[in-house]
Design an enzyme around this catalytic site. Structure first.
Site, PDB file in Angstrom:
ATOM      1  N   SER A   5       0.836  -1.201   0.000  1.00 43.09           N
ATOM      2  CA  SER A   5       0.000   0.000   0.000  1.00 43.09           C
ATOM      3  C   SER A   5       0.867   1.245   0.000  1.00 43.09           C
ATOM      4  O   SER A   5       1.979   1.244   0.519  1.00 43.09           O
ATOM      5  CB  SER A   5      -0.904   0.019   1.233  1.00 43.09           C
ATOM      6  OG  SER A   5      -1.699   1.176   1.238  1.00 43.09           O
ATOM      7  N   ASN A   7      -1.059   4.084   0.854  1.00 44.11           N
ATOM      8  CA  ASN A   7      -2.005   4.901   1.603  1.00 44.11           C
ATOM      9  C   ASN A   7      -1.483   5.095   3.028  1.00 44.11           C
ATOM     10  O   ASN A   7      -1.419   4.142   3.805  1.00 44.11           O
ATOM     11  CB  ASN A   7      -3.371   4.208   1.606  1.00 44.11           C
ATOM     12  CG  ASN A   7      -4.431   4.979   2.355  1.00 44.11           C
ATOM     13  OD1 ASN A   7      -4.233   5.382   3.484  1.00 44.11           O
ATOM     14  ND2 ASN A   7      -5.573   5.143   1.715  1.00 44.11           N
ATOM     15  N   LYS A  10      -3.765   3.992   5.919  1.00 39.99           N
ATOM     16  CA  LYS A  10      -3.865   2.531   5.990  1.00 39.99           C
ATOM     17  C   LYS A  10      -2.592   1.931   6.583  1.00 39.99           C
ATOM     18  O   LYS A  10      -2.643   1.027   7.413  1.00 39.99           O
ATOM     19  CB  LYS A  10      -4.110   1.972   4.584  1.00 39.99           C
ATOM     20  CG  LYS A  10      -4.450   0.519   4.536  1.00 39.99           C
ATOM     21  CD  LYS A  10      -4.643   0.031   3.114  1.00 39.99           C
ATOM     22  CE  LYS A  10      -5.864   0.635   2.460  1.00 39.99           C
ATOM     23  NZ  LYS A  10      -6.141   0.051   1.139  1.00 39.99           N
ATOM     24  N   ASP A  65      -7.881  -5.083   0.304  1.00 41.96           N
ATOM     25  CA  ASP A  65      -8.818  -4.298  -0.475  1.00 41.96           C
ATOM     26  C   ASP A  65     -10.057  -4.191   0.397  1.00 41.96           C
ATOM     27  O   ASP A  65     -10.442  -5.144   1.078  1.00 41.96           O
ATOM     28  CB  ASP A  65      -9.157  -4.938  -1.822  1.00 41.96           C
ATOM     29  CG  ASP A  65      -9.910  -3.966  -2.733  1.00 41.96           C
ATOM     30  OD1 ASP A  65      -9.633  -2.742  -2.666  1.00 41.96           O
ATOM     31  OD2 ASP A  65     -10.772  -4.414  -3.504  1.00 41.96           O
ATOM     32  N   SER A  66     -10.613  -3.015   0.409  1.00 42.88           N
ATOM     33  CA  SER A  66     -11.772  -2.793   1.262  1.00 42.88           C
ATOM     34  C   SER A  66     -12.716  -1.850   0.564  1.00 42.88           C
ATOM     35  O   SER A  66     -12.331  -1.143  -0.371  1.00 42.88           O
ATOM     36  CB  SER A  66     -11.338  -2.212   2.613  1.00 42.88           C
ATOM     37  OG  SER A  66     -10.625  -1.005   2.435  1.00 42.88           O
ATOM     38  N   PHE A 145      -9.875   8.417   7.360  1.00 45.18           N
ATOM     39  CA  PHE A 145      -9.680   8.699   5.945  1.00 45.18           C
ATOM     40  C   PHE A 145     -10.746   7.958   5.152  1.00 45.18           C
ATOM     41  O   PHE A 145     -11.516   7.175   5.701  1.00 45.18           O
ATOM     42  CB  PHE A 145      -8.269   8.282   5.495  1.00 45.18           C
ATOM     43  CG  PHE A 145      -7.940   6.837   5.765  1.00 45.18           C
ATOM     44  CD1 PHE A 145      -8.141   5.872   4.796  1.00 45.18           C
ATOM     45  CD2 PHE A 145      -7.426   6.445   6.996  1.00 45.18           C
ATOM     46  CE1 PHE A 145      -7.843   4.539   5.045  1.00 45.18           C
ATOM     47  CE2 PHE A 145      -7.123   5.113   7.259  1.00 45.18           C
ATOM     48  CZ  PHE A 145      -7.327   4.164   6.278  1.00 45.18           C
ATOM     49  N   ASP A 148     -14.646   7.111   6.250  1.00 46.26           N
ATOM     50  CA  ASP A 148     -14.857   7.161   7.700  1.00 46.26           C
ATOM     51  C   ASP A 148     -15.846   8.245   8.104  1.00 46.26           C
ATOM     52  O   ASP A 148     -16.624   8.059   9.031  1.00 46.26           O
ATOM     53  CB  ASP A 148     -13.530   7.380   8.442  1.00 46.26           C
ATOM     54  CG  ASP A 148     -12.608   6.175   8.370  1.00 46.26           C
ATOM     55  OD1 ASP A 148     -13.053   5.102   7.914  1.00 46.26           O
ATOM     56  OD2 ASP A 148     -11.443   6.321   8.773  1.00 46.26           O
ATOM     57  N   LYS A 167     -11.393   3.333  16.845  1.00 44.62           N
ATOM     58  CA  LYS A 167     -11.628   2.854  15.480  1.00 44.62           C
ATOM     59  C   LYS A 167     -10.863   1.553  15.236  1.00 44.62           C
ATOM     60  O   LYS A 167     -11.405   0.596  14.682  1.00 44.62           O
ATOM     61  CB  LYS A 167     -11.219   3.904  14.456  1.00 44.62           C
ATOM     62  CG  LYS A 167     -11.414   3.439  13.031  1.00 44.62           C
ATOM     63  CD  LYS A 167     -10.860   4.420  12.033  1.00 44.62           C
ATOM     64  CE  LYS A 167     -10.792   3.772  10.673  1.00 44.62           C
ATOM     65  NZ  LYS A 167      -9.959   4.461   9.733  1.00 44.62           N
ATOM     66  N   ARG A 173     -10.902  -3.480   8.950  1.00 43.63           N
ATOM     67  CA  ARG A 173      -9.494  -3.827   8.759  1.00 43.63           C
ATOM     68  C   ARG A 173      -8.939  -4.506  10.016  1.00 43.63           C
ATOM     69  O   ARG A 173      -8.210  -5.490   9.941  1.00 43.63           O
ATOM     70  CB  ARG A 173      -8.682  -2.581   8.406  1.00 43.63           C
ATOM     71  CG  ARG A 173      -7.249  -2.895   8.024  1.00 43.63           C
ATOM     72  CD  ARG A 173      -6.521  -1.703   7.415  1.00 43.63           C
ATOM     73  NE  ARG A 173      -7.099  -1.390   6.108  1.00 43.63           N
ATOM     74  CZ  ARG A 173      -7.832  -0.303   5.848  1.00 43.63           C
ATOM     75  NH1 ARG A 173      -8.048   0.601   6.762  1.00 43.63           N
ATOM     76  NH2 ARG A 173      -8.326  -0.112   4.639  1.00 43.63           N
TER      77      ARG A 173
END
Length: 186
Positions: A5, A7, A10, A65-66, A145, A148, A167, A173
């Protein structure tokens, strides 16, 4: 192991949740690649990313992947979650678009689904996490992010209104990583 990733949010989230493992980002390994997510399932996209990064590095890789699956939109945006408005769209643009679409319906229910895949060149291990909620009527919260700020939990708060710790304890995740950790240890 390498997390496939780029990100930043993430990467931070995975490193916090997946303690006990040394996790390196693509940047940590000087890898500058975005694997094309063109599979039709979350697991398919995560597997593709894990295998492509492994092919480059020869190192254990995890990839995820989400996405958001909104019931009144027949599961949309699903695997297209990050790209359904094009590569130049911001999180806010995507969120406002989805709020406007959901506002046309009574049912606001949705799921956030995350599939995380581990690949070591031989075995593939999958962890999946799902949280249920609904789409908020407006963007709320400053933490997090992606979606959310519009994914509302049964308690009425969006994921972006939770602390990072809160969270990480309930996110899709987090759930997927816990399943993956358990499978890797067995």
């Amino acid at each position: 192991m390498i997390l496939a990733s780029n990100n930043k949010g993430k990467i931070e989230e995975v490193k916090k949740i997946f303690q006990g493992y040394e996790v390196y980002s693509l940047k940590d390994k000087d890898i500058d690649i975005d694997v094309v997510e063109d599979e039709n399932t979350f697991e398919g996209n995560a597997t593709k990313k894990a295998k492509e990064i492994y092919a480059i590095t020869g190192e254990e890789t995890i990839a995820d992947d989400s996405g958001l699956c909104i019931n009144c939109l027949n599961g949309f945006p699903g695997v297209l979650t990050h790209r359904f408005l094009g590569d130049d769209a911001t999180d806010r643009m995507r969120n406002e678009y989805l709020i406007n679409e959901v506002n046309k319906h009574k049912d606001r229910s949705a799921q956030f689904i995350c599939d995380i895949v581990y690949y070591d060149g031989v075995k593939t291990v999958v962890g999946e996490g799902i949280i249920n909620g609904s789409i908020a009527k407006e963007c709320r919260g400053n933490n997090g992010f992606g979606f959310d700020e519009i994914f509302e939990l049964p308690n009425g708060l969006t994921l972006a209104e939770l602390s990072t710790e809160e969270k990480n304890n309930i996110s899709a995740r987090s759930k997927a990583l816990k399943v993956l950790k358990k499978k890797l240890k067995s």
